[in-house]
Design an enzyme around this catalytic site. Structure first.
Site, PDB file in Angstrom:
ATOM      1  N   GLY A   1       0.462  -1.462   0.234  1.00 18.44           N
ATOM      2  CA  GLY A   1       0.158  -0.308   0.139  1.00 18.44           C
ATOM      3  C   GLY A   1       0.596   1.099  -0.080  1.00 18.44           C
ATOM      4  O   GLY A   1       1.757   1.253   0.646  1.00 18.44           O
ATOM      5  N   CYS A   2       0.534   2.517  -0.360  1.00 18.26           N
ATOM      6  CA  CYS A   2       0.816   3.369  -0.137  1.00 18.26           C
ATOM      7  C   CYS A   2       1.500   4.257   1.063  1.00 18.26           C
ATOM      8  O   CYS A   2       2.697   4.598   1.042  1.00 18.26           O
ATOM      9  CB  CYS A   2       0.347   4.445  -1.150  1.00 18.26           C
ATOM     10  SG  CYS A   2      -1.067   5.064  -0.479  1.00 18.26           S
ATOM     11  N   TYR A   3       0.725   3.760   1.565  1.00 22.12           N
ATOM     12  CA  TYR A   3       1.009   4.422   3.082  1.00 22.12           C
ATOM     13  C   TYR A   3       1.853   3.613   3.909  1.00 22.12           C
ATOM     14  O   TYR A   3       2.999   4.567   4.300  1.00 22.12           O
ATOM     15  CB  TYR A   3      -0.637   4.796   4.425  1.00 22.12           C
ATOM     16  CG  TYR A   3      -1.105   5.760   3.934  1.00 22.12           C
ATOM     17  CD1 TYR A   3      -0.570   7.512   4.057  1.00 22.12           C
ATOM     18  CD2 TYR A   3      -2.384   6.211   3.816  1.00 22.12           C
ATOM     19  CE1 TYR A   3      -1.709   8.419   3.527  1.00 22.12           C
ATOM     20  CE2 TYR A   3      -2.893   6.953   3.399  1.00 22.12           C
ATOM     21  CZ  TYR A   3      -2.536   8.974   3.723  1.00 22.12           C
ATOM     22  OH  TYR A   3      -3.312   9.873   3.091  1.00 22.12           O
ATOM     23  N   SER A   4       1.320   2.434   3.763  1.00 17.68           N
ATOM     24  CA  SER A   4       2.581   1.645   4.070  1.00 17.68           C
ATOM     25  C   SER A   4       4.008   1.622   4.087  1.00 17.68           C
ATOM     26  O   SER A   4       5.215   1.504   4.536  1.00 17.68           O
ATOM     27  CB  SER A   4       2.294   0.147   3.779  1.00 17.68           C
ATOM     28  OG  SER A   4       0.759  -0.349   4.161  1.00 17.68           O
ATOM     29  N   THR A   5       4.216   1.988   2.026  1.00 16.74           N
ATOM     30  CA  THR A   5       5.603   2.074   1.469  1.00 16.74           C
ATOM     31  C   THR A   5       6.087   3.066   2.130  1.00 16.74           C
ATOM     32  O   THR A   5       6.953   2.549   2.802  1.00 16.74           O
ATOM     33  CB  THR A   5       5.469   2.734   0.184  1.00 16.74           C
ATOM     34  OG1 THR A   5       4.706   0.711  -0.221  1.00 16.74           O
ATOM     35  CG2 THR A   5       7.020   2.657  -0.576  1.00 16.74           C
TER      36      THR A   5
END
EC number: 1.2.1.38
Length: 346
Positions: free
Chosen positions: A149-153
């Site tokens: 996921g974008c936030y996770s990255t």
């Protein structure tokens, strides 16, 4: 040398279109087809005029694209990828799933957060979490990558060195993150309406965002243990970019001055992660339209707390760019191929 035939499933969405633009410039790739549920027969340039006179490929059915491709990028909402991945794997195709279906190993947690039943648990066992800075060797050996996921990255890259080196207390972690509106996808909603979002700034999905269990599970694998994080996402009135700020207590006995060089050494050989010099903080405009992550660090000496600021482009390192980075690793290609974009100067 023949080029690799690559298909994009769900190419009419923001991530699919971004991915198509990257693949067009990739020297090892031939785009074998683009699929869309709602736009079969339309050219991608009709939806995204930036492709006009450069690429006028028409959208086709999923099966058509799958059958003529060696590797597939699947860019669909959660719950819609699993059956297509099974179809691809049964045909011995490689897959990068850019959606959420394969990111979590704990399938009970996945069902609890996403409300989706898993039909093929063995596929989930095969999937490798596609954060190259964490799982590079495993990505090289797999046929199925779960793109993060974008936030996770942005969050995991920001925390990886100090969590793995056990320099901070994971239980004290608070995460505050902001994203541009493309992170919400192409579907229209009141919250992303221009008149509502322009000159506005708001928190959303507080303590309920679906990237929360992904962050927790991967931090656990990094050495944080079974933790629960406080994660508050916000929506910025910009098209693209994520800025994540993490606050975490430095453990007693840890020399705070060692943290900056720890980060610099950890990411020294990473092509897409830059640790800024002490005292410098990143800006989303410095990574837009690129696959880069920039990290800045501050030590709050009054509270003995480390403050980490991590920025990425949510459409690039947070989605399409990272998907191509994973594709390169899976195919034994230089992982930077096709990803030499530099952020605009202004």
């Amino acid at each position: 040398m023949s080029k690799i035939k690559v298909g994009v499933i769900g190419a009419s969405g923001f991530v699919g279109a971004e991915l198509t633009g990257i693949l067009l410039k990739h020297p090892e790739v031939e785009i074998s087809g683009l699929s869309s549920i709602n736009h079969v027969g339309k050219a991608i340039s009709e939806l995204y005029p930036a492709f006009t006179a450069q690429y006028d490929q028409k959208f086709e059915e999923n099966d058509t694209v799958i059958n003529r491709s060696d590797i597939l990028f699947i860019c669909l909402p959660h719950g819609e990828s699993e059956n297509l991945v099974k179809q691809c794997m049964d045909q011995n195709k490689k897959v990068v799933d850019v959606g959420a279906d394969f990111r979590l190993k704990n399938l009970d947690v996945y069902k609890g957060w996403y409300g989706v039943d898993v039909e093929f648990p063995a596929l989930h066992e095969q999937a490798v979490y596609g954060l190259p800075e964490m799982n590079r060797e495993e990505i090289k050996r797999t046929k199925l990558v779960a793109n993060p996921g974008c936030y996770s990255t942005s969050i995991l890259l920001g925390l990886y060195p100090v969590i793995s080196k056990k320099l901070v207390d994971p239980g004290s972690l608070i995460i505050d993150a902001k994203s541009g509106v493309t992170g919400a996808g192409k579907t229209l909603s009141e919250g992303t309406n221009f008149a509502v979002k322009n000159e506005g700034f708001n928190a959303y999905k507080v303590a309920t965002h679906r990237h929360t269990p992904e962050i927790e599970e991967k931090l656990n694998l990094m050495g944080a243990g079974e933790i629960k994080v406080s994660f508050v996402p916000h929506l910025l009135p910009v098209n693209r970019g994520i800025l994540s700020t993490m606050y975490v207590d430095i453990l007693d006995g840890v020399d705070a001055k060692s943290i900056q060089p720890t980060y610099e050494n950890w990411y020294e050989d990473e092509p897409f992660v830059t640790v800024l010099k002490a005292g410098k903080l990143p800006d989303i405009s410095h990574v837009q339209h690129s696959n880069h992550c920039q990290i800045g660090l501050t030590i709050d000496e009054r509270t003995n707390r480390l403050i980490i600021v991590s920025v990425i482009d949510n459409m690039q390192k947070g989605a399409a760019g990272q998907a191509v980075q994973n594709f390169n690793l899976m195919l034994g290609i230089d992982e930077t191929k096709g990803l030499s974009m530099v952020a605009p100067s202004f």
